[in-house]
Enzyme design. Structure first.
Site, PDB file in Angstrom:
ATOM      1  N   GLY A 188       9.823   2.041  13.650  1.00  0.00           N
ATOM      2  CA  GLY A 188      10.606   2.761  12.651  1.00  0.00           C
ATOM      3  C   GLY A 188      10.672   4.230  13.034  1.00  0.00           C
TER       4      GLY A 188
ATOM      5  N   CYS B 120       7.350  23.044  -8.689  1.00  0.00           N
ATOM      6  CA  CYS B 120       6.346  23.654  -9.548  1.00  0.00           C
ATOM      7  C   CYS B 120       5.018  22.949  -9.315  1.00  0.00           C
ATOM      8  CB  CYS B 120       6.805  23.498 -10.991  1.00  0.00           C
ATOM      9  SG  CYS B 120       6.026  24.679 -12.033  1.00  0.00           S
ATOM     10  N   GLU B 121       4.412  23.247  -8.174  1.00  0.00           N
ATOM     11  CA  GLU B 121       3.238  22.513  -7.712  1.00  0.00           C
ATOM     12  C   GLU B 121       2.644  23.335  -6.566  1.00  0.00           C
ATOM     13  OE1 GLU B 121       3.074  18.963  -8.738  1.00  0.00           O
ATOM     14  OE2 GLU B 121       1.222  18.677  -7.632  1.00  0.00           O
TER      15      GLU B 121
HETATM   16  N1  LLP Z   1       6.302  -2.850  10.340  1.00  0.00           N
HETATM   17  C1  LLP Z   1       5.555  -2.841   9.238  1.00  0.00           C
HETATM   18  C2  LLP Z   1       5.133  -4.103   8.655  1.00  0.00           C
HETATM   19  C3  LLP Z   1       5.203  -1.625   8.636  1.00  0.00           C
HETATM   20  O1  LLP Z   1       4.459  -1.628   7.546  1.00  0.00           O
HETATM   21  C4  LLP Z   1       5.652  -0.413   9.206  1.00  0.00           C
HETATM   22  C5  LLP Z   1       5.336   0.872   8.592  1.00  0.00           C
HETATM   23  C6  LLP Z   1       6.442  -0.482  10.358  1.00  0.00           C
HETATM   24  C7  LLP Z   1       6.743  -1.718  10.906  1.00  0.00           C
HETATM   25  C8  LLP Z   1       7.002   0.737  11.025  1.00  0.00           C
HETATM   26  O2  LLP Z   1       6.021   1.582  11.506  1.00  0.00           O
HETATM   27  P1  LLP Z   1       6.410   2.884  12.375  1.00  0.00           P
HETATM   28  O3  LLP Z   1       6.932   2.390  13.693  1.00  0.00           O
HETATM   29  O4  LLP Z   1       7.407   3.640  11.619  1.00  0.00           O
HETATM   30  O5  LLP Z   1       5.125   3.618  12.507  1.00  0.00           O
HETATM   31  N2  LLP Z   1       5.053   6.979   5.205  1.00  0.00           N
HETATM   32  C9  LLP Z   1       4.166   7.036   6.336  1.00  0.00           C
HETATM   33  C10 LLP Z   1       4.350   5.866   7.262  1.00  0.00           C
HETATM   34  C11 LLP Z   1       4.141   4.539   6.577  1.00  0.00           C
HETATM   35  C12 LLP Z   1       4.379   3.385   7.498  1.00  0.00           C
HETATM   36  C13 LLP Z   1       4.452   2.128   6.722  1.00  0.00           C
HETATM   37  N3  LLP Z   1       4.711   0.965   7.495  1.00  0.00           N
HETATM   38  C14 LLP Z   1       4.411   8.353   7.077  1.00  0.00           C
HETATM   39  O6  LLP Z   1       5.249   9.134   6.649  1.00  0.00           O
HETATM   40  O7  LLP Z   1       3.746   8.644   8.051  1.00  0.00           O
END
Ligand code: LLP
Length: 433
Positions: free
Chosen positions: A293, A362-363
């Protein structure tokens, strides 16, 4: 500035993205403004696809994890790159559907999919559902019976791997809300149960050990554990598992401190492990799925803000306040995430001041970064935060009833709006008297 294949500096000393002057984008579309470069997204997609072809004979599919950023334009780009999509909610699924994404290439995740979401997935004909737990398994089987449909499923397994990343984004260890545990035998039990269910076909297993990971070892370990599990399933249940989904989690470069591994290295190492274990266990090579992702969209995006005020507290710190903040980027307050900051109109000026970049919410914790070296800033300057393509817009909120910014996409030297800026009327549109 960190190196990126879409960012550069023009002769006027301004930051450019996709060859376009960012100060002009700020002027034309207003701030805060998310800007994504399409060519960079496509480049990142191809790195994965080519790597899969090179090291695993193309016997796989790259699924873009749309939680990182999901909108109609992006779904169309991913589809045109012949990739699949990982969705984790009815909303992401619906976006993909409206964008005309091929439903058979969609993998539907989530640790608590509702009956309505499962219903939507079955009605739209998504390719695979990744089952997280027993309750969901029963719910899905019953729903399939009701609708007279059969679903192809994978199981989310927690393989017991520690991925050395931030606690909040580490998901491979036993104590985790996601998936069924391998070590306790729970994973085998649930697959045994599923194999007796008439409306479900077990085709694969899945794991995702965490996000923003820089080590190769945990990925290889996970691949080995999962391949051995596929061997155990064959031995114990006589069931052939044809898909191995290894999740996402590949780290990217936010600041100069980050040193990501190349996908080629990853793919080469993981393919080796998968092939060797397949031979050892005498099992057929599974189709490999990967779910990047962050590494598809992260480096392709920046956020532009206008500096509103600069406040110096002698002996304490200098605050630089911008017209956005945790509403459009909650990653500093959540994970102390670090970014590279630039004054977009003065790229070659000396960075002789140090600022705490504050948002407008506001934080007190609404900061975008601390100890940020910049040229001396003044109101009206455009501040660029780099590498904001992933988990920024997708995690944005309307805290303080601040409308979400617009998103512009650059490609071939042109820019187009792909998400409109929210208005105050958007803010009140669901209010009832
Ligand atoms: N597959 C599954 C089942 C996942 O839970 C995730 C991410 C991905 C793929 C993709 O992972 P990536 O390649 O993006 O690392 N909000 C957090 C990241 C949460 C990731 C959740 N799951 C941040 O901003 O760092």
């Amino acid at each position: 500035m960190i190196t990126s294949n879409c960012l550069s500096v023009n002769e006027g000393n301004h930051l450019t993205i996709g060859g376009i002057d960012t100060t002009k984008l700020a002027q034309e579309y207003g701030t805060p403004l998310y800007v994504m470069d399409e060519d960079c997204v496509r480049h990142n997609c191809r790195l994965y696809t080519e790597s899969m072809n090179r090291f695993y004979g193309g016997n796989g599919l790259i699924l873009y994890a749309s939680k990182a950023l999901c909108n109609t334009a992006l779904c169309k780009i991913i589809a045109s790159e012949n990739m699949g999509l990982d969705v984790v909610s009815g909303g992401e699924l619906y976006t993909a559907y409206k964008a005309g994404f091929p439903m058979e290439k969609i993998y539907f995740h989530g640790n608590n999919k509702t009956k309505e979401e499962l219903d939507l997935a079955l009605s739209l004909g998504v390719g695979r559902i990744i089952v997280d737990n027993r309750d969901e398994l029963r719910r899905l089987n019953a729903l399939c019976a009701e609708k007279g449909k059969k679903a192809s499923i994978l199981f989310r397994i927690t393989p017991g791997i520690d991925a050395h990343t931030h606690d909040f984004i580490m998901t491979g260890q036993i104590d985790c809300k996601f998936g069924v545990v391998l070590e306790t035998g729970d994973a085998m039990d649930i697959i045994r149960l599923a194999s007796t269910m008439e409306n479900l076909e077990v085709v694969g297993v899945h794991c995702h050990i965490g996000s923003q990971i820089f080590d190769l070892d945990p990925f290889c370990e996970a691949a080995k554990v999962m391949m051995n599990f596929i061997g155990d399933i064959k031995d114990e249940l006589g069931l052939t598992i044809s898909e191995l989904n290894l999740g996402g989690g590949f780290g990217i470069c936010y600041t100069e401190k980050d040193d990501p591994i190349s996908y080629d290295k990853y793919m080469e190492a993981v393919s080796k492990v998968v092939k060797a274990t397949a031979e050892e266990r005498n099992i057929a090579l599974p189709k490999i799925l990967m779910e990047p992702g962050r590494s598809i969209v992260g480096s392709a995006g920046i956020t532009l803000y206008t500096v509103g005020s600069v406040k110096s507290i002698p002996g304490v710190r200098n605050y630089l306040a911008v017209d956005g903040g945790l509403g459009d980027n909650p990653r500093y307050i959540l994970y102390q995430a670090e970014y590279d900051f630039e004054l977009a109109g003065r790229m070659n000026d000396e960075k002789n001041e140090v600022y705490t970049v504050a948002g407008k919410c506001c934080e007190s914790g609404d900061l975008l970064g601390e100890n940020i070296a910049l040229p001396e800033a003044k109101p009206g300057d455009i501040l660029a935060v780099l590498t904001t393509g992933a988990y920024n817009y997708s995690m944005a909120s309307n805290y303080n009833r601040i409308p979400r910014p617009a998103m512009v996409m650059t490609s071939g030297g042109k820019a187009r709006v792909i998400i409109k800026r929210e208005t105050y009327d958007d803010i009140i549109k669901n209010d009832c008297e």
